[in-house]
Design a protein around this motif. Structure first.
Motif, PDB file in Angstrom:
ATOM      1  N   ARG A 102     -53.186  52.627 -27.013  1.00  0.00           N
ATOM      2  CA  ARG A 102     -51.747  52.460 -27.224  1.00  0.00           C
ATOM      3  C   ARG A 102     -51.230  53.411 -28.309  1.00  0.00           C
ATOM      4  O   ARG A 102     -50.186  54.039 -28.148  1.00  0.00           O
ATOM      5  CB  ARG A 102     -51.441  51.011 -27.606  1.00  0.00           C
ATOM      6  CG  ARG A 102     -49.957  50.688 -27.728  1.00  0.00           C
ATOM      7  CD  ARG A 102     -49.740  49.250 -28.159  1.00  0.00           C
ATOM      8  NE  ARG A 102     -50.311  49.002 -29.466  1.00  0.00           N
ATOM      9  CZ  ARG A 102     -49.716  49.353 -30.609  1.00  0.00           C
ATOM     10  NH1 ARG A 102     -48.542  49.958 -30.594  1.00  0.00           N
ATOM     11  NH2 ARG A 102     -50.301  49.094 -31.769  1.00  0.00           N
ATOM     12  N   ARG A 103     -51.974  53.525 -29.418  1.00  0.00           N
ATOM     13  CA  ARG A 103     -51.546  54.415 -30.498  1.00  0.00           C
ATOM     14  C   ARG A 103     -51.512  55.875 -30.029  1.00  0.00           C
ATOM     15  O   ARG A 103     -50.609  56.635 -30.384  1.00  0.00           O
ATOM     16  CB  ARG A 103     -52.482  54.277 -31.697  1.00  0.00           C
ATOM     17  CG  ARG A 103     -52.281  52.994 -32.485  1.00  0.00           C
ATOM     18  CD  ARG A 103     -52.928  53.106 -33.865  1.00  0.00           C
ATOM     19  NE  ARG A 103     -54.349  53.443 -33.785  1.00  0.00           N
ATOM     20  CZ  ARG A 103     -55.317  52.541 -33.686  1.00  0.00           C
ATOM     21  NH1 ARG A 103     -55.021  51.244 -33.649  1.00  0.00           N
ATOM     22  NH2 ARG A 103     -56.577  52.917 -33.632  1.00  0.00           N
ATOM     23  N   SER A 139     -50.997  56.865 -27.020  1.00  0.00           N
ATOM     24  CA  SER A 139     -49.834  56.967 -26.141  1.00  0.00           C
ATOM     25  C   SER A 139     -48.567  57.210 -26.950  1.00  0.00           C
ATOM     26  O   SER A 139     -47.737  58.062 -26.611  1.00  0.00           O
ATOM     27  CB  SER A 139     -49.694  55.691 -25.301  1.00  0.00           C
ATOM     28  OG  SER A 139     -48.462  55.658 -24.617  1.00  0.00           O
ATOM     29  N   GLN A 140     -48.412  56.473 -28.051  1.00  0.00           N
ATOM     30  CA  GLN A 140     -47.231  56.629 -28.900  1.00  0.00           C
ATOM     31  C   GLN A 140     -47.229  57.973 -29.614  1.00  0.00           C
ATOM     32  O   GLN A 140     -46.198  58.641 -29.687  1.00  0.00           O
ATOM     33  CB  GLN A 140     -47.171  55.486 -29.921  1.00  0.00           C
ATOM     34  CG  GLN A 140     -46.899  54.122 -29.289  1.00  0.00           C
ATOM     35  CD  GLN A 140     -46.952  52.997 -30.301  1.00  0.00           C
ATOM     36  OE1 GLN A 140     -47.550  53.131 -31.366  1.00  0.00           O
ATOM     37  NE2 GLN A 140     -46.331  51.864 -29.964  1.00  0.00           N
ATOM     38  N   ASP A 141     -48.379  58.362 -30.139  1.00  0.00           N
ATOM     39  CA  ASP A 141     -48.467  59.625 -30.886  1.00  0.00           C
ATOM     40  C   ASP A 141     -48.151  60.823 -29.997  1.00  0.00           C
ATOM     41  O   ASP A 141     -47.527  61.801 -30.444  1.00  0.00           O
ATOM     42  CB  ASP A 141     -49.869  59.788 -31.491  1.00  0.00           C
ATOM     43  CG  ASP A 141     -50.143  58.780 -32.599  1.00  0.00           C
ATOM     44  OD1 ASP A 141     -49.162  58.199 -33.117  1.00  0.00           O
ATOM     45  OD2 ASP A 141     -51.326  58.569 -32.932  1.00  0.00           O
ATOM     46  N   LYS A 182     -46.844  58.188 -21.351  1.00  0.00           N
ATOM     47  CA  LYS A 182     -47.022  56.853 -20.801  1.00  0.00           C
ATOM     48  C   LYS A 182     -48.472  56.410 -20.969  1.00  0.00           C
ATOM     49  O   LYS A 182     -49.394  57.222 -20.885  1.00  0.00           O
ATOM     50  CB  LYS A 182     -46.640  56.819 -19.321  1.00  0.00           C
ATOM     51  CG  LYS A 182     -45.146  56.968 -19.069  1.00  0.00           C
ATOM     52  CD  LYS A 182     -44.834  56.846 -17.588  1.00  0.00           C
ATOM     53  CE  LYS A 182     -43.336  56.940 -17.340  1.00  0.00           C
ATOM     54  NZ  LYS A 182     -43.017  56.814 -15.886  1.00  0.00           N
ATOM     55  N   ASN A 213     -46.425  60.618 -27.200  1.00  0.00           N
ATOM     56  CA  ASN A 213     -45.205  60.351 -26.434  1.00  0.00           C
ATOM     57  C   ASN A 213     -45.457  60.466 -24.934  1.00  0.00           C
ATOM     58  O   ASN A 213     -44.708  61.092 -24.187  1.00  0.00           O
ATOM     59  CB  ASN A 213     -44.083  61.311 -26.852  1.00  0.00           C
ATOM     60  CG  ASN A 213     -42.723  60.856 -26.345  1.00  0.00           C
ATOM     61  OD1 ASN A 213     -42.491  59.668 -26.135  1.00  0.00           O
ATOM     62  ND2 ASN A 213     -41.828  61.797 -26.139  1.00  0.00           N
TER      63      ASN A 213
END
Length: 244
Positions: free
Chosen positions: A210-211, A213-215, A219, A217
């Motif tokens: 998840r991290r 994915s966020q870092d 999906k 940007n």
């Protein structure tokens, strides 16, 4: 309903339309086939269109020609007409003579008579899961050409159109479900690979995914796919061995 058509040509048309649906034809092809069928199945019909409501907006999904599409456009611009009324208020609208001066849609009628050859119109509401999703529209260029028999014939086609829309919705939902299941499988595989590679538990592996994915940007599914590809490339498709 009187004079419902039962001839061989009509049955053949519906068989072909059904075949398109169950052969996974595209949405646009099915919409176009419905309006094209109107000219074959409805006495007096010279033009037809299919107007749908999507995200609060009305759009012409298919039309037999530019004139039919133009009538739809006039309705949207004037915010009145048989097709919009069929969608919003009543299930069925039929004006046999737009030149008679008795139309309940004066702005629409004035422009249609001035800008197009259309002189008669029928609008049928299309329902999907009880919701009003659009209208099948039938047009003729001579007053009085769309009779009660025409209206009955059009109602049969409109009923079929509603069924076609339901089939398209079911197909779309099934595709979305398949995509969701595939995404979940990819995420599950990535979590398993990260657990083995980094000797962490499932929660920690998912948080790492998840991290990332966020870092980046990206999906979550796309990150999972990259993890699976990278790990399978490194270990030849096998889960990396755990280290004790």
């Amino acid at each position: 309903m009187n004079d419902v058509p039962t001839d061989d040509a009509t049955r053949e048309t519906f068989v072909r339309l059904s075949g398109l649906i169950y052969a996974d034809a595209g949405e646009a092809a099915i919409h176009q086939s419905i309006v094209d069928a109107a000219r074959r199945l409805v006495d007096g019909c010279e033009r037809s269109s299919l107007m749908l409501r999507q995200r609060g907006q009305f759009l012409t999904a298919a039309a037999t020609d530019d004139i039919a599409a133009r009538v739809d456009e006039i309705e949207r611009e004037e915010r009145e007409g048989p097709c919009l009324d069929a969608i919003l208020d009543e299930a069925y609208q039929h004006d046999t003579d737009l030149t008679a001066g008795t139309s309940p849609w004066p702005r629409f009628t004035e422009r249609v008579v001035k800008e197009t050859p259309v002189r008669s119109a029928i609008g049928y509401r299309l329902l999907l899961d009880g919701g009003k999703v659009g209208a099948l529209n039938i047009f003729a260029d001579e007053p009085g050409c769309l009779t009660e028999r025409s209206a009955d014939q059009g109602a049969v086609l409109a009923s079929f159109a509603s069924v076609a829309l339901m089939a398209l919705r079911a197909r779309e939902e099934a595709a979305t479900l398949r995509l969701g299941l595939q995404s979940n499988r990819e995420i599950g595989k990535a979590v398993g690979l990260l657990m083995a590679a980094h000797r962490v538990d499932a929660q920690e592996a998912f948080e790492l995914l998840r991290r990332t994915s966020q870092d980046l940007n990206m999906k979550l599914t796309h990150v999972a796919e990259q993890v699976v590809r990278g790990q399978e490339s490194q270990y030849g498709g096998k889960v990396p061995p755990s280290r004790n």
